[in-house]
Enzyme design. Structure first.
Site: not given
Ligand code: NAD
Ligand code: LMR
Length: 342
Positions: A36-37, A61, A108, A146, A177, A204, A255
């Site tokens: 959540a953070s 988090d 990523r 991911n 998507d 995805h 997202m």
């Molecule tokens: N499904 C989709 O379409 C999609 C889209 C965008 C991003 N993502 C994925 O979402 C994920 C998060 O992206 P983001 O930009 O928020 O990253 P971020 O690094 O900004 O945030 C991730 C958060 O997860 C927390 N975290 C790490 N380990 C943890 C644990 N064990 N328990 C709870 N929290 C934990 C971190 O402290 C951080 O606050 C990535 O894997 C990214 O690839 C998926």
């Molecule tokens: O592309 C990524 O790594 C994040 C996410 O899966 C996206 O589609 O934006």
């Protein structure tokens, strides 16, 4: 006034009132965000907090949750907000939750594939799924972390081991998507994006993301090369954002918007609303891939009906065939991670 008329109009009013109550009465829906953070977690939590569909918002988090929760809790909306930091607080974070959305894990950087995140994110999702099995075994779980094509099988294997697996309750969130496809097609055809709906099937990552443009509403058509370019742009849209952010992460705001849309659809389904449909990556026997995203009718227990592939163009059928081996590989990698490491 004629007594009969009075009686019948009074009883009609009661019937309408009960009808109104049964369609508007809402269950208290408790939603947790794990991660959540983070870049997604914070704006997602904000969107959830401002919705009357959410009555309790639990933010988990491993860092910064007290601050995020204190900040959000000053917003004058009904959702009671709590923050929980670190694994020793997972019980408090998850107990009684109806919906758990998981954006925990690393994003990523330019040059990486989503699969390059596997080594870090697999164990994060595994541990959070274990906690869900223990503290909220009936929750509907939406996984954003991911590589989604592998993290959903990872969570599913964990729940199977814990004896709490219900394939209707676990989803890979692929809503972004759909949102992107709607936005890009609206842009190309000068349509109101709010009125465009494009189903996206498969998975995805790269070629597993299959926008079914032949089923778009309103109906749209493109020249072959334009259709291919648009499909490629949708498949590479995540990379487009990763490149633009130049090392500071991947899509977060879009997202959060997409994740909130998906979470709200789960809340509406829990509240008995009918015809709630979202595309999501779920356990599936629609193709030879054991997990596959398709449009899903949602109900109070999660998947109520898998609406399947519908009629695909021959171009889309070829995309499905190309995606299946890659999906199978990612799924096996996820399953092996849980089953071979224990
Ligand atoms: N499904 C989709 O379409 C999609 C889209 C965008 C991003 N993502 C994925 O979402 C994920 C998060 O992206 P983001 O930009 O928020 O990253 P971020 O690094 O900004 O945030 C991730 C958060 O997860 C927390 N975290 C790490 N380990 C943890 C644990 N064990 N328990 C709870 N929290 C934990 C971190 O402290 C951080 O606050 C990535 O894997 C990214 O690839 C998926
Ligand atoms: O592309 C990524 O790594 C994040 C996410 O899966 C996206 O589609 O934006």
């Amino acid at each position: 006034m004629n007594v009969f008329l009075l009686r019948s109009s009074a009883s009609a009013e009661v019937v309408n009132h009960v009808r109104r109550l049964s369609t508007t009465s809402t269950k208290n829906v408790k939603v947790a965000v794990c991660g959540a953070s983070g870049g997604i977690g914070q704006p997602l939590a904000l969107l959830l907090k401002q919705s009357p569909l959410v009555t309790k918002l639990s933010l988990y988090d491993i860092v910064h949750t007290p601050g995020v929760a204190a900040d959000l809790s000053h917003i004058d909306s009904p959702a009671v907000t709590s923050g929980h930091n670190g694994p020793e607080n997972l019980k408090d974070a998850l107990s009684g939750m109806d919906v758990v959305i998981i954006p925990a894990g690393v994003p990523r950087k330019p040059g990486m594939t989503r699969d390059d995140l596997f080594n870090t994110n697999a164990s994060i999702v595994r541990d959070l799924a274990e906690a869900c099995a223990k503290y909220c075994p009936k929750a509907l779980i939406g996984i954003i972390s991911n590589p989604v094509n592998s993290t959903v099988p990872i969570a599913s294997e964990v729940l199977k081991k814990a004896g709490t697996y219900d394939k209707r309750r676990i989803f890979g969130v692929t809503t972004l998507d759909v949102v992107r496809s709607n936005a890009f097609i609206a842009e190309a055809k000068k349509l109101d994006p709010r009125k465009v709906n494009v189903p996206v099937i498969g998975g995805h990552a790269g070629i597993t993301i299959i926008p079914v443009i032949s089923q778009a509403t309103p109906s749209v058509s493109f020249e072959k090369n334009q259709l291919e370019a648009l499909t490629l742009r949708i498949q590479d849209a995540g990379t487009e954002v990763v490149k633009a952010k130049a090392g500071s992460g991947s899509a977060t705001l879009s997202m959060a918007y997409a994740g909130a849309r998906f979470a709200f659809s789960l809340c509406k389904a829990i509240n008995g609303e009918s015809n709630v449909v979202e595309c999501a990556y779920i356990a599936s026997d629609i193709t030879e891939s054991p997990y596959f995203a398709t449009p899903i009718k949602l109900g109070k227990d999660g998947v109520a009906d898998n609406l399947g592939l519908g009629k695909l163009s021959s171009y889309e059928q070829d995309l499905v065939q190309a995606a299946i081996p890659e999906l199978q590989k990612s799924i096996k990698k996820g399953e092996d991670f849980v089953n071979k490491s224990s």
